[in-house]
Write a protein that holds these residues in place. Structure first.
Motif, mmCIF file in Angstrom:
data_model
loop_
_atom_site.group_PDB
_atom_site.id
_atom_site.type_symbol
_atom_site.label_atom_id
_atom_site.label_comp_id
_atom_site.label_asym_id
_atom_site.label_seq_id
_atom_site.Cartn_x
_atom_site.Cartn_y
_atom_site.Cartn_z
ATOM 1 N N PRO A 79 0.818 -1.222 0.000
ATOM 2 C CA PRO A 79 0.000 0.000 0.000
ATOM 3 C C PRO A 79 0.854 1.276 0.000
ATOM 4 O O PRO A 79 0.707 2.154 0.847
ATOM 5 C CB PRO A 79 -0.817 -0.138 1.296
ATOM 6 N N GLU A 80 1.774 1.338 -0.942
ATOM 7 C CA GLU A 80 2.687 2.472 -1.087
ATOM 8 C C GLU A 80 2.830 2.783 -2.570
ATOM 9 O O GLU A 80 2.575 1.918 -3.424
ATOM 10 C CB GLU A 80 4.073 2.134 -0.516
ATOM 11 N N PRO A 81 3.278 3.984 -2.919
ATOM 12 C CA PRO A 81 3.552 4.296 -4.328
ATOM 13 C C PRO A 81 4.703 3.431 -4.856
ATOM 14 O O PRO A 81 5.581 3.024 -4.099
ATOM 15 C CB PRO A 81 3.947 5.779 -4.294
ATOM 16 N N GLU A 82 4.691 3.170 -6.141
ATOM 17 C CA GLU A 82 5.746 2.368 -6.749
ATOM 18 C C GLU A 82 7.116 2.998 -6.532
ATOM 19 O O GLU A 82 8.114 2.283 -6.363
ATOM 20 C CB GLU A 82 5.498 2.218 -8.252
ATOM 21 N N THR A 83 7.199 4.317 -6.532
ATOM 22 C CA THR A 83 8.497 4.980 -6.378
ATOM 23 C C THR A 83 9.151 4.611 -5.062
ATOM 24 O O THR A 83 10.365 4.411 -4.992
ATOM 25 C CB THR A 83 8.325 6.510 -6.450
ATOM 26 N N PRO A 89 15.414 -0.524 -0.033
ATOM 27 C CA PRO A 89 15.880 -1.917 -0.094
ATOM 28 C C PRO A 89 14.993 -2.880 0.682
ATOM 29 O O PRO A 89 14.966 -4.074 0.372
ATOM 30 C CB PRO A 89 17.285 -1.843 0.525
ATOM 31 N N TYR A 90 14.273 -2.394 1.689
ATOM 32 C CA TYR A 90 13.411 -3.268 2.490
ATOM 33 C C TYR A 90 12.466 -4.076 1.590
ATOM 34 O O TYR A 90 12.296 -5.286 1.771
ATOM 35 C CB TYR A 90 12.601 -2.417 3.474
ATOM 36 N N PHE A 91 11.868 -3.408 0.625
ATOM 37 C CA PHE A 91 10.865 -4.069 -0.214
ATOM 38 C C PHE A 91 11.499 -5.108 -1.139
ATOM 39 O O PHE A 91 10.955 -6.204 -1.313
ATOM 40 C CB PHE A 91 10.093 -3.032 -1.029
ATOM 41 N N SER A 116 -2.577 4.676 -4.064
ATOM 42 C CA SER A 116 -3.540 5.748 -4.289
ATOM 43 C C SER A 116 -4.948 5.236 -4.042
ATOM 44 O O SER A 116 -5.193 4.026 -3.998
ATOM 45 C CB SER A 116 -3.434 6.264 -5.729
ATOM 46 N N ASP A 117 -5.893 6.148 -3.895
ATOM 47 C CA ASP A 117 -7.287 5.761 -3.671
ATOM 48 C C ASP A 117 -7.822 4.942 -4.846
ATOM 49 O O ASP A 117 -8.551 3.963 -4.646
ATOM 50 C CB ASP A 117 -8.158 7.006 -3.462
ATOM 51 N N ARG A 118 -7.473 5.354 -6.054
ATOM 52 C CA ARG A 118 -7.951 4.627 -7.234
ATOM 53 C C ARG A 118 -7.412 3.201 -7.254
ATOM 54 O O ARG A 118 -8.141 2.244 -7.554
ATOM 55 C CB ARG A 118 -7.532 5.375 -8.490
ATOM 56 N N GLU A 119 -6.126 3.044 -6.928
ATOM 57 C CA GLU A 119 -5.526 1.711 -6.897
ATOM 58 C C GLU A 119 -6.164 0.847 -5.819
ATOM 59 O O GLU A 119 -6.378 -0.356 -6.017
ATOM 60 C CB GLU A 119 -4.015 1.816 -6.668
ATOM 61 N N ARG A 120 -6.503 1.457 -4.694
ATOM 62 C CA ARG A 120 -7.139 0.707 -3.616
ATOM 63 C C ARG A 120 -8.541 0.250 -4.014
ATOM 64 O O ARG A 120 -8.964 -0.849 -3.671
ATOM 65 C CB ARG A 120 -7.205 1.566 -2.352
ATOM 66 N N GLN A 121 -9.262 1.086 -4.730
ATOM 67 C CA GLN A 121 -10.598 0.705 -5.186
ATOM 68 C C GLN A 121 -10.527 -0.474 -6.153
ATOM 69 O O GLN A 121 -11.311 -1.419 -6.068
ATOM 70 C CB GLN A 121 -11.279 1.909 -5.851
ATOM 71 N N ARG A 122 -9.565 -0.409 -7.087
ATOM 72 C CA ARG A 122 -9.390 -1.528 -8.028
ATOM 73 C C ARG A 122 -8.995 -2.799 -7.282
ATOM 74 O O ARG A 122 -9.473 -3.895 -7.607
ATOM 75 C CB ARG A 122 -8.315 -1.172 -9.063
ATOM 76 N N LEU A 123 -8.124 -2.646 -6.280
ATOM 77 C CA LEU A 123 -7.694 -3.807 -5.510
ATOM 78 C C LEU A 123 -8.864 -4.426 -4.761
ATOM 79 O O LEU A 123 -9.018 -5.656 -4.731
ATOM 80 C CB LEU A 123 -6.588 -3.406 -4.522
ATOM 81 N N ALA A 124 -9.709 -3.586 -4.173
ATOM 82 C CA ALA A 124 -10.869 -4.092 -3.434
ATOM 83 C C ALA A 124 -11.779 -4.906 -4.351
ATOM 84 O O ALA A 124 -12.267 -5.981 -3.968
ATOM 85 C CB ALA A 124 -11.637 -2.936 -2.811
ATOM 86 N N GLY A 134 -4.631 -16.078 -1.410
ATOM 87 C CA GLY A 134 -4.191 -15.440 -0.177
ATOM 88 C C GLY A 134 -3.438 -14.166 -0.478
ATOM 89 O O GLY A 134 -3.067 -13.890 -1.639
ATOM 90 N N VAL A 135 -3.199 -13.369 0.566
ATOM 91 C CA VAL A 135 -2.576 -12.061 0.407
ATOM 92 C C VAL A 135 -1.479 -11.868 1.443
ATOM 93 O O VAL A 135 -1.659 -12.180 2.631
ATOM 94 C CB VAL A 135 -3.618 -10.925 0.546
ATOM 95 N N LEU A 136 -0.345 -11.340 0.991
ATOM 96 C CA LEU A 136 0.711 -10.857 1.870
ATOM 97 C C LEU A 136 0.643 -9.335 1.866
ATOM 98 O O LEU A 136 0.635 -8.718 0.802
ATOM 99 C CB LEU A 136 2.088 -11.300 1.366
ATOM 100 N N LEU A 137 0.593 -8.743 3.043
ATOM 101 C CA LEU A 137 0.523 -7.281 3.169
ATOM 102 C C LEU A 137 1.800 -6.760 3.800
ATOM 103 O O LEU A 137 2.183 -7.207 4.887
ATOM 104 C CB LEU A 137 -0.667 -6.882 4.044
ATOM 105 N N VAL A 138 2.457 -5.819 3.141
ATOM 106 C CA VAL A 138 3.673 -5.233 3.710
ATOM 107 C C VAL A 138 3.507 -3.721 3.827
ATOM 108 O O VAL A 138 2.753 -3.110 3.077
ATOM 109 C CB VAL A 138 4.919 -5.558 2.859
ATOM 110 N N SER A 139 4.230 -3.148 4.808
ATOM 111 C CA SER A 139 4.217 -1.694 5.016
ATOM 112 C C SER A 139 2.807 -1.162 5.253
ATOM 113 O O SER A 139 2.346 -0.237 4.581
ATOM 114 C CB SER A 139 4.852 -0.976 3.813
#
Length: 351
Positions: A79-83, A89-91, A116-124, A134-139
């Motif tokens: 749930p972070e921007p691609e940049t 390095p953590y990711f 972003s909000d738009r990306e979250r809506q598409r993900l939902a 299944g899902v792995l959630l980081v950060s």
């Protein structure tokens, strides 16, 4: 004897029915053998395996997954921007561990950004269609709605780093408290008197625990933490620069800096050098993560090592267990599903 890879009677790929006919058993028995069921005699298993080898039968994994109501896919959700993903390095270390462990299975890995909000809506919408097992959630931040959405959809999930002490999802974390405490103990043992802290984002539980460890390290030495000497950043190099500049204004005689990430430590080093401070002669500097940045800095950076790749592997192990047992995690208890791996201080020339 037929040659391995022979075609079936229809001229195409050998079918399950043809394997059953060759072995002299029913279709269901062949399916049980292929799926590893123990409810098959050794003699029958041997006959089926021989027929599979003779015909060159290859199981249709897509059909098997569909029959089992599975997709054979796992999503790694950031749930972070691609940049930010490609800058820290953590990711990449986490992805390396996840990928290495998943390579031992037939599961596919999907990398999904939701910054972003738009990306979250598409993900939902994507998750609601149950297109992954299944899902792995980081950060994940404390107020992130994604974990609750996964719980509502009853999708197995494992989170990297708890959202709070009351985390309800299975999680894998490192000992952030112990890591922060060890960093401060090291600085004090080296004779440093004014130790400041560049904290991470305070809506991240791991960053909060590093602050707690910093405070405890000072308390152990008979000192009390000054809140003015704890400045939150955002785990970025620019955030480290801003926080370091503010701390120099508040405490010009500081002689030690504990940064909540190596990336922030890199930003802090720039500001310290611009202000004429030498590292480590005038100011000792410690980072967090023990990333490649730490090893390549000048001087090499003392850093708290998180076993990030190991965390990624552990997350996959935990998630595969959740997928195999689809009952809600709360009904199974979370005692063995809240893993905390040890952190380790790696001492280099910067301190």
């Amino acid at each position: 004897m037929a040659v391995h890879g022979a075609r079936g009677r229809s001229g195409g790929r050998p079918t399950l029915e043809e394997v059953a006919a060759r072995a002299g058993v029913g279709r269901g028995t062949v399916s049980r053998v292929i799926n590893g069921s123990p409810r098959v005699s050794d003699a029958t298993r041997a006959a089926v395996e021989a027929a599979v080898a003779e015909l060159g039968y290859v199981p249709n994994t897509a059909a098997r997954a569909l029959a089992a109501n599975r997709t054979d896919a796992i999503a790694l959700v950031v749930p972070e921007p691609e940049t930010r993903f490609f800058a820290e390095p953590y990711f990449s270390d986490m992805l390396r561990g996840v990928g290495a462990e998943l390579s031992e299975t037939e599961m596919q890995l999907l990398l999904i950004f939701a910054g972003s909000d738009r990306e979250r809506q598409r993900l939902a919408q994507y998750l609601a269609a149950h297109r992954v097992d299944g899902v792995l959630l980081v950060s994940v931040h404390a107020d992130d709605p994604l974990p609750d959405l996964l719980s509502q959809l009853e999708i197995p999930a494992v989170i990297s780093g708890r959202r709070s002490a009351e985390e309800t999802l299975p999680s894998v974390d490192s000992d952030n408290f112990g890591g922060g405490r060890a960093a401060v103990e090291h600085l004090i043992a080296r004779g440093r008197r004014r130790v400041v802290h560049l904290a991470g984002r305070m809506d991240v539980y791991g960053a909060q625990r590093r602050v707690d460890g910093y405070r405890q390290g000072l308390l152990d030495a008979g000192r009390v933490a000054d809140d003015r000497l704890i400045v939150p950043g955002d785990f970025t190099e620019e955030g480290g620069r801003r926080a370091m500049s503010l701390l120099l204004e508040r405490c010009p005689d500081l002689d030690a800096v504990f940064a909540g990430s190596d990336v922030m430590a890199a930003g802090a080093r720039q500001v310290l050098r611009e202000s004429g401070r030498r590292i480590p002669d005038d100011v000792a500097l410690i980072g967090y993560d023990d990333s490649a940045i730490a090893r390549h800095m000048d001087p090499p950076l003392t850093s708290v090592r998180q076993p990030i790749e190991e965390m990624g592997r552990a997350m996959i192990d935990l998630l595969l267990g959740e997928i195999a047992d689809r009952r809600p995690a709360v009904s199974r208890g979370l005692e063995k599903r809240q893993l905390v791996l040890p952190a380790e201080l790696v001492v280099r020339a910067s301190s």
